[in-house]
Write an enzyme that holds these catalytic residues in place. Structure first.
Site, short mmCIF file in Angstrom:
data_model
loop_
_atom_site.label_atom_id
_atom_site.label_comp_id
_atom_site.label_asym_id
_atom_site.label_seq_id
_atom_site.Cartn_x
_atom_site.Cartn_y
_atom_site.Cartn_z
CB ILE A 68 -0.91 0.03 1.26
CG1 ILE A 68 -1.79 -1.22 1.30
CG2 ILE A 68 -1.75 1.30 1.30
CD1 ILE A 68 -2.60 -1.35 2.59
N GLY A 69 0.80 2.05 -1.03
CA GLY A 69 1.71 3.19 -1.17
C GLY A 69 1.02 4.52 -0.87
CD GLU A 107 -5.74 0.16 4.13
OE1 GLU A 107 -5.76 0.76 3.05
OE2 GLU A 107 -4.90 0.36 5.02
CG ASN A 154 -8.86 3.70 16.76
OD1 ASN A 154 -8.37 3.23 15.75
ND2 ASN A 154 -9.42 2.95 17.69
CD GLU A 155 -6.40 9.08 18.26
OE1 GLU A 155 -5.97 8.56 17.21
OE2 GLU A 155 -6.15 8.60 19.39
C1 LIG Z 1 1.41 -1.67 11.54
C2 LIG Z 1 1.29 -0.56 10.55
C3 LIG Z 1 1.30 -0.86 9.19
C4 LIG Z 1 1.20 0.18 8.24
N1 LIG Z 1 1.27 -0.14 6.93
C5 LIG Z 1 1.17 0.84 6.01
C6 LIG Z 1 1.28 0.53 4.61
O1 LIG Z 1 1.49 -0.62 4.23
N2 LIG Z 1 1.19 1.53 3.72
C7 LIG Z 1 0.96 2.83 4.09
O2 LIG Z 1 0.83 3.68 3.23
N3 LIG Z 1 0.89 3.17 5.42
C8 LIG Z 1 1.00 2.20 6.37
N4 LIG Z 1 0.94 2.53 7.71
C9 LIG Z 1 0.87 3.93 8.10
C10 LIG Z 1 -0.45 4.36 8.71
O3 LIG Z 1 -1.44 4.45 7.73
C11 LIG Z 1 -0.18 5.70 9.42
O4 LIG Z 1 0.67 5.44 10.52
C12 LIG Z 1 -1.45 6.34 9.93
O5 LIG Z 1 -2.28 6.75 8.87
C13 LIG Z 1 -1.14 7.58 10.82
O6 LIG Z 1 -0.25 8.45 10.18
P1 LIG Z 1 1.07 8.95 10.92
O7 LIG Z 1 1.81 7.77 11.44
O8 LIG Z 1 1.77 9.88 9.98
O9 LIG Z 1 0.57 9.77 12.21
P2 LIG Z 1 0.00 11.26 12.23
O10 LIG Z 1 -0.98 11.47 11.13
O11 LIG Z 1 1.15 12.20 12.31
O12 LIG Z 1 -0.79 11.27 13.60
C14 LIG Z 1 -0.13 11.43 14.88
C15 LIG Z 1 -1.21 11.53 15.94
O13 LIG Z 1 -2.03 12.71 15.72
C16 LIG Z 1 -3.40 12.34 15.65
N5 LIG Z 1 -4.11 13.14 14.64
C17 LIG Z 1 -3.65 13.45 13.40
N6 LIG Z 1 -4.60 14.17 12.73
C18 LIG Z 1 -5.66 14.28 13.57
C19 LIG Z 1 -6.96 14.89 13.45
N7 LIG Z 1 -7.33 15.51 12.32
N8 LIG Z 1 -7.79 14.81 14.50
C20 LIG Z 1 -7.42 14.17 15.65
N9 LIG Z 1 -6.21 13.57 15.81
C21 LIG Z 1 -5.34 13.62 14.79
C22 LIG Z 1 -3.40 10.89 15.21
O14 LIG Z 1 -4.58 10.23 15.61
C23 LIG Z 1 -2.17 10.32 15.94
O15 LIG Z 1 -2.49 9.98 17.26
C24 LIG Z 1 1.06 1.53 8.67
C25 LIG Z 1 1.04 1.82 10.04
C26 LIG Z 1 1.17 0.80 10.97
C27 LIG Z 1 1.18 1.15 12.44
#
Ligand SMILES: Cc1cc2nc3c(=O)[nH]c(=O)nc-3n(C[C@H](O)[C@H](O)[C@H](O)COP(=O)(O)OP(=O)(O)OC[C@H]3O[C@@H](n4cnc5c(N)ncnc54)[C@H](O)[C@@H]3O)c2cc1C
Length: 402
Positions: free
Chosen positions: A145-146, A265, A388-389
């Site tokens: 997933i990209g 997904e 979840n948020e």
């Molecule tokens: C096990 C695992 C597998 C994964 N595999 C893939 C994959 O194969 N391909 C891929 O593309 N991605 C993958 N991911 C990435 C995943 O989709 C992201 O980690 C996720 O979308 C959160 O983005 P971030 O890590 O940049 O956190 P951020 O977006 O920076 O969030 C940090 C914190 O801020 C909170 N936050 C951010 N925005 C808001 C808002 N608007 N309101 C309230 N709270 C907010 C979030 O809830 C979180 O607690 C994977 C992640 C994990 C943990």
């Protein structure tokens, strides 16, 4: 209680109905379930694999994927003309829930079977369908997933990977991150900018490209887990040439396409069954101590966990039914994922508290290994696929509360 206002389902309080109509599994699917269980029993008995927690992220076993495919249990909803089996989403649901409950190693084909097949059918060209769908149904072609990037996870519209128009195609430059399984996968859909960001229309100017990961200029770098295990990657594009025939869907329509992909997904049984094998092992350990050794509080806790898995499954099946009938149940999918992933974590907490067996990541199998894997993977449950948020924000917006 429900009523219908202007064609939309609402509750009597005037709020939109959160979960689609419940779905009853047709009786004939019991035979399919029995067949899958017999296959899984035989696999376990032969020692082909040991049940693990969170297998859809970490249980990469291409031989197992092929054995499933030989039985017709991959690409089930892909039409026969593309090498699939032309079966329904509910039949696929029965197979996937049995695989997850058994802790079988399904990671190799998981993304391709869950979301890439349906996306190719919805947005792919005829050539793309013919090039990838038969291999997916044979359990031989794997996808990642990209979507996520450094600084672009929840706020996917801020992705900075860009595609520049060149002769005969596009050139991609940028970095994707947290890409599960990219070091094994053949390809992924990359969400990239094809037009500069316009703050007034943040979701415009995004497109998807079908990127084969062996293209020159693609670099895949491991990001080890705390355990040292390798599931995650950073994927860098250094002016990677993508021919026009690998543009995926419509240029500029990337946001709508990704949103549709996320409904597949987020809504499946993997969003509440990742730690189910641990729950089963926990019950086994408690049973082994005999009823005299299990206090009323423990019994209540187990009873609550077991009854809630049923509720979650009912909701998740309703989403599967809605997807099958062509609806876009994004709100309900977000809700199931929020409730389901928190539930997965509660199983881990209960296992740690109710049985005095320490987690052992070096164990071959059994409760200690299931617990170790579940503890180490648990922090990701509520993050992956959208935190979840963020999901609660989607639910609130869908209910007209924000
Ligand atoms: C096990 C695992 C597998 C994964 N595999 C893939 C994959 O194969 N391909 C891929 O593309 N991605 C993958 N991911 C990435 C995943 O989709 C992201 O980690 C996720 O979308 C959160 O983005 P971030 O890590 O940049 O956190 P951020 O977006 O920076 O969030 C940090 C914190 O801020 C909170 N936050 C951010 N925005 C808001 C808002 N608007 N309101 C309230 N709270 C907010 C979030 O809830 C979180 O607690 C994977 C992640 C994990 C943990």
């Amino acid at each position: 209680m429900m009523t219908t206002v202007a064609g939309a389902s609402t509750t009597l309080t005037g709020l939109p109905e959160l979960v689609p109509e419940p779905v009853e599994l047709p009786g004939h699917l019991a035979a399919l379930r029995a067949e899958v269980r017999a296959f899984l029993d035989a696999e376990r008995a032969s020692g082909a694999w040991t049940p693990r927690a969170d297998v859809w992220l970490s249980g990469w076993d291409e031989g197992f994927s092929r054995r499933l495919a030989e039985r017709g249990w991959l690409g089930m909803t892909i039409p026969v003309e593309y090498g699939g089996h032309g079966r329904g989403a509910l039949e696929r649901y029965v197979v996937t829930e049995e695989l997850l409950a058994a802790g079988a190693p399904v990671a190799a084909h998981w993304v391709a079977d869950r979301q890439i097949g349906p996306s190719l059918l919805r947005h792919g060209t005829e050539e793309q369908r013919r090039a990838f769908l038969p291999g997916i149904a044979r359990g031989e072609v794997y996808f990642g997933i990209g979507m996520s990037e450094p600084d672009s996870g929840s706020d996917l519209a801020s992705v900075r990977t860009r595609a520049e128009r060149v002769d005969g195609g596009w050139e991609l430059s940028g970095t994707k991150v947290w890409t599960s399984g990219a070091h094994h996968a053949h390809a992924f859909f990359a969400l990239v900018r094809t037009a500069p960001k316009d703050d007034a229309h943040r979701h415009a100017g995004l497109s998807q490209f079908l990127v084969e990961l062996d293209r020159p200029g693609v670099e895949i770098r491991p990001i080890p887990l705390l355990t040292g295990a390798h599931h995650f990657n950073e994927v860098r594009f250094d002016r990677v040439f993508i021919p026009d025939e690998r543009v995926f869907g419509e240029l500029g329509n990337g946001w709508a396409q990704v949103t549709g992909e996320l409904a597949f997904e987020r809504s499946g049984p993997e969003r509440f069954l990742s730690t189910y094998p641990l729950l089963a092992a926990l019950v086994g350990e408690l049973r082994a101590t005999g009823s005299g050794g299990v206090d009323a509080g423990t019994r209540r806790r187990i009873g609550s966990l077991v009854s809630r898995v049923w509720t979650l499954r009912t909701m998740s099946l309703a989403v599967a039914g809605a997807l099958e009938s062509g609806q876009a149940p994004e709100l309900a999918a977000a809700l199931v994922k929020d409730l389901g992933t928190r539930y997965e974590n509660e199983i881990v907490d209960a296992a740690r508290l109710l049985v005095e067996i320490p987690p052992d990541p070096g164990a071959e199998g059994g409760f200690a290994r299931l617990l170790a894997d579940a503890v180490l993977h648990a922090p990701g449950f509520t993050l992956r696929g959208g935190t979840n948020e963020v999901l609660r924000g989607i639910v609130a917006r869908g209910m007209g509360l924000r």
